[in-house]
Design a protein around this motif. Sequence first.
Motif, PDB file in Angstrom:
ATOM      1  N   ASP A   1      -0.898   2.462 -10.039  1.00  0.00           N
ATOM      2  CA  ASP A   1      -0.267   3.671 -10.575  1.00  0.00           C
ATOM      3  C   ASP A   1      -1.300   4.803 -10.594  1.00  0.00           C
ATOM      4  O   ASP A   1      -2.320   4.718  -9.921  1.00  0.00           O
ATOM      5  N   HIS A   2      -1.033   5.856 -11.370  1.00  0.00           N
ATOM      6  CA  HIS A   2      -1.911   7.023 -11.363  1.00  0.00           C
ATOM      7  C   HIS A   2      -2.911   7.021 -12.525  1.00  0.00           C
ATOM      8  O   HIS A   2      -3.561   8.040 -12.784  1.00  0.00           O
ATOM      9  N   ASN A   3      -3.032   5.893 -13.203  1.00  0.00           N
ATOM     10  CA  ASN A   3      -3.988   5.771 -14.298  1.00  0.00           C
ATOM     11  C   ASN A   3      -5.266   5.097 -13.820  1.00  0.00           C
ATOM     12  O   ASN A   3      -5.261   4.357 -12.835  1.00  0.00           O
ATOM     13  N   ASN A   4      -6.348   5.329 -14.545  1.00  0.00           N
ATOM     14  CA  ASN A   4      -7.567   4.579 -14.284  1.00  0.00           C
ATOM     15  C   ASN A   4      -7.400   3.138 -14.738  1.00  0.00           C
ATOM     16  O   ASN A   4      -6.571   2.833 -15.600  1.00  0.00           O
ATOM     17  N   SER A   5      -8.208   2.258 -14.170  1.00  0.00           N
ATOM     18  CA  SER A   5      -8.260   0.878 -14.627  1.00  0.00           C
ATOM     19  C   SER A   5      -9.253   0.788 -15.780  1.00  0.00           C
ATOM     20  O   SER A   5      -9.956   1.763 -16.086  1.00  0.00           O
ATOM     21  N   PRO A   6      -9.369  -0.366 -16.435  1.00  0.00           N
ATOM     22  CA  PRO A   6     -10.402  -0.512 -17.472  1.00  0.00           C
ATOM     23  C   PRO A   6     -11.811  -0.287 -16.942  1.00  0.00           C
ATOM     24  O   PRO A   6     -12.730  -0.030 -17.714  1.00  0.00           O
ATOM     25  N   ARG A   7     -11.994  -0.384 -15.623  1.00  0.00           N
ATOM     26  CA  ARG A   7     -13.312  -0.148 -15.019  1.00  0.00           C
ATOM     27  C   ARG A   7     -13.421   1.233 -14.384  1.00  0.00           C
ATOM     28  O   ARG A   7     -14.337   1.488 -13.606  1.00  0.00           O
ATOM     29  N   GLY A   8     -12.487   2.116 -14.727  1.00  0.00           N
ATOM     30  CA  GLY A   8     -12.575   3.484 -14.227  1.00  0.00           C
ATOM     31  C   GLY A   8     -11.623   3.755 -13.078  1.00  0.00           C
ATOM     32  O   GLY A   8     -10.693   2.985 -12.812  1.00  0.00           O
ATOM     33  N   GLY A   9     -11.870   4.857 -12.391  1.00  0.00           N
ATOM     34  CA  GLY A   9     -10.996   5.274 -11.306  1.00  0.00           C
ATOM     35  C   GLY A   9     -11.290   4.563 -10.006  1.00  0.00           C
ATOM     36  O   GLY A   9     -12.179   3.712  -9.910  1.00  0.00           O
ATOM     37  N   ALA A  10     -10.528   4.928  -8.974  1.00  0.00           N
ATOM     38  CA  ALA A  10     -10.630   4.260  -7.675  1.00  0.00           C
ATOM     39  C   ALA A  10     -11.742   4.869  -6.831  1.00  0.00           C
ATOM     40  O   ALA A  10     -11.959   6.084  -6.837  1.00  0.00           O
ATOM     41  N   ASP A  11     -12.433   4.016  -6.093  1.00  0.00           N
ATOM     42  CA  ASP A  11     -13.419   4.471  -5.110  1.00  0.00           C
ATOM     43  C   ASP A  11     -12.748   4.834  -3.788  1.00  0.00           C
ATOM     44  O   ASP A  11     -13.248   5.678  -3.038  1.00  0.00           O
ATOM     45  N   PHE A  12     -11.623   4.170  -3.514  1.00  0.00           N
ATOM     46  CA  PHE A  12     -10.907   4.375  -2.252  1.00  0.00           C
ATOM     47  C   PHE A  12      -9.413   4.474  -2.543  1.00  0.00           C
ATOM     48  O   PHE A  12      -8.903   3.810  -3.448  1.00  0.00           O
ATOM     49  N   LYS A  13      -8.704   5.281  -1.740  1.00  0.00           N
ATOM     50  CA  LYS A  13      -7.254   5.382  -1.847  1.00  0.00           C
ATOM     51  C   LYS A  13      -6.652   5.001  -0.508  1.00  0.00           C
ATOM     52  O   LYS A  13      -7.103   5.467   0.539  1.00  0.00           O
ATOM     53  N   VAL A  14      -5.644   4.136  -0.550  1.00  0.00           N
ATOM     54  CA  VAL A  14      -5.038   3.643   0.688  1.00  0.00           C
ATOM     55  C   VAL A  14      -3.527   3.798   0.619  1.00  0.00           C
ATOM     56  O   VAL A  14      -2.931   3.800  -0.467  1.00  0.00           O
ATOM     57  N   ASP A  15      -2.909   3.929   1.791  1.00  0.00           N
ATOM     58  CA  ASP A  15      -1.452   3.951   1.900  1.00  0.00           C
ATOM     59  C   ASP A  15      -0.968   2.576   2.332  1.00  0.00           C
ATOM     60  O   ASP A  15      -1.612   1.905   3.144  1.00  0.00           O
ATOM     61  N   GLY A  16       0.170   2.165   1.826  1.00  0.00           N
ATOM     62  CA  GLY A  16       0.746   0.891   2.248  1.00  0.00           C
ATOM     63  C   GLY A  16      -0.018  -0.305   1.696  1.00  0.00           C
ATOM     64  O   GLY A  16      -0.698  -0.218   0.670  1.00  0.00           O
ATOM     65  N   ASP A  17       0.103  -1.435   2.384  1.00  0.00           N
ATOM     66  CA  ASP A  17      -0.559  -2.660   1.948  1.00  0.00           C
ATOM     67  C   ASP A  17      -2.067  -2.540   2.110  1.00  0.00           C
ATOM     68  O   ASP A  17      -2.579  -1.693   2.862  1.00  0.00           O
ATOM     69  N   LEU A  18      -2.791  -3.405   1.408  1.00  0.00           N
ATOM     70  CA  LEU A  18      -4.243  -3.311   1.341  1.00  0.00           C
ATOM     71  C   LEU A  18      -4.887  -4.583   1.876  1.00  0.00           C
ATOM     72  O   LEU A  18      -4.596  -5.689   1.394  1.00  0.00           O
ATOM     73  N   THR A  19      -5.754  -4.429   2.865  1.00  0.00           N
ATOM     74  CA  THR A  19      -6.542  -5.542   3.397  1.00  0.00           C
ATOM     75  C   THR A  19      -8.024  -5.196   3.236  1.00  0.00           C
ATOM     76  O   THR A  19      -8.469  -4.141   3.697  1.00  0.00           O
ATOM     77  N   ILE A  20      -8.758  -6.085   2.571  1.00  0.00           N
ATOM     78  CA  ILE A  20     -10.184  -5.870   2.305  1.00  0.00           C
ATOM     79  C   ILE A  20     -10.962  -7.006   2.945  1.00  0.00           C
ATOM     80  O   ILE A  20     -10.763  -8.178   2.597  1.00  0.00           O
ATOM     81  N   GLN A  21     -11.842  -6.690   3.860  1.00  0.00           N
ATOM     82  CA  GLN A  21     -12.746  -7.677   4.444  1.00  0.00           C
ATOM     83  C   GLN A  21     -14.163  -7.130   4.308  1.00  0.00           C
ATOM     84  O   GLN A  21     -14.484  -6.090   4.871  1.00  0.00           O
ATOM     85  N   LYS A  22     -14.994  -7.837   3.555  1.00  0.00           N
ATOM     86  CA  LYS A  22     -16.338  -7.360   3.260  1.00  0.00           C
ATOM     87  C   LYS A  22     -17.371  -8.468   3.459  1.00  0.00           C
ATOM     88  O   LYS A  22     -17.105  -9.638   3.202  1.00  0.00           O
ATOM     89  N   ASP A  23     -18.572  -8.042   3.909  1.00  0.00           N
ATOM     90  CA  ASP A  23     -19.698  -8.958   4.056  1.00  0.00           C
ATOM     91  C   ASP A  23     -20.443  -9.095   2.732  1.00  0.00           C
ATOM     92  O   ASP A  23     -20.661  -8.090   2.026  1.00  0.00           O
ATOM     93  N   TYR A  24     -20.861 -10.334   2.441  1.00  0.00           N
ATOM     94  CA  TYR A  24     -21.647 -10.599   1.237  1.00  0.00           C
ATOM     95  C   TYR A  24     -22.818 -11.522   1.574  1.00  0.00           C
ATOM     96  O   TYR A  24     -22.718 -12.374   2.469  1.00  0.00           O
TER      97      TYR A  24
END
Length: 257
Positions: free
Chosen positions: A139-162
């Motif tokens: 939604d348009h509210n912040n989460s308990p950890r603050g606002g969003a770093d990224f904004k995406v349209d549609g479904d979300l796929t995250i692939q990250k190296d660790y």
Amino acid sequence: MIKKIPIAIVTMLISLSGCAKDYSLAPPADSEKVTVTVKLPKELKTETMWVMYRSATCKRISYGASGQRTERDGHNSVYKEFERQGRSDIYQVELPKDGGGACQWHLANVTFGVAYADPARFGENIIPGGGGGVVVIFDHNNSPRGGADFKVDGDLTIQKDYYPWVDEEFLGPYRKTVSLTGEGKIYLSYQALQARRVHFEPVLHLDFVVYSAGPKIKRKGNHTIFTYPGGSVVADGRAKPDFIKLQAIRLAAENNK
């Protein structure tokens, strides 16, 4: 002896108790679903998901020191465990977007992540650290950890190296932790207003471990020492490993095979 209660407090108690409303979640059977999946490396485990629903109907009312009244959307939290899909490496949680109930709850955000299933593989008396966290805001509210770093349209796929990060700290109580270090913060935060499917794929490069040791004496110029795969040592004032350097070391090693 019966103590007198200030009139302002009595008034506040009446205003709060006078609204007998059912604040529980009651998702309708036909509620649209949001599906969150994690493609899990065998060395990791999923952590409990924190799910927050919000309501504009059931407000949270607070009073400042001067008696000023503040209204905020109410919130309701639930906790979910990811379920393994058969014998695959896919773990899933399905959430109703409409939380229902008298408060007309709606899905606001989720917080989840991954951690090492067996931290002891990195040494004795080692405890899990941070990293590998994700926040998705619906939604348009912040989460308990603050606002969003990224904004995406549609479904979300995250692939990250660790990469595994083994850290020793000597100032204060000694502790040794193993974390997942990657690009960005401990929790990557996304706003995905239209998402109905969220897929997270952490790619763990287990053969490229970075070690660090904090200073033993608190003195200006004493920095944490990082030892990267291959043996290079850096103490440049960083608080966490250099992700770009780790990527370069790994890619160079893979190209030389």
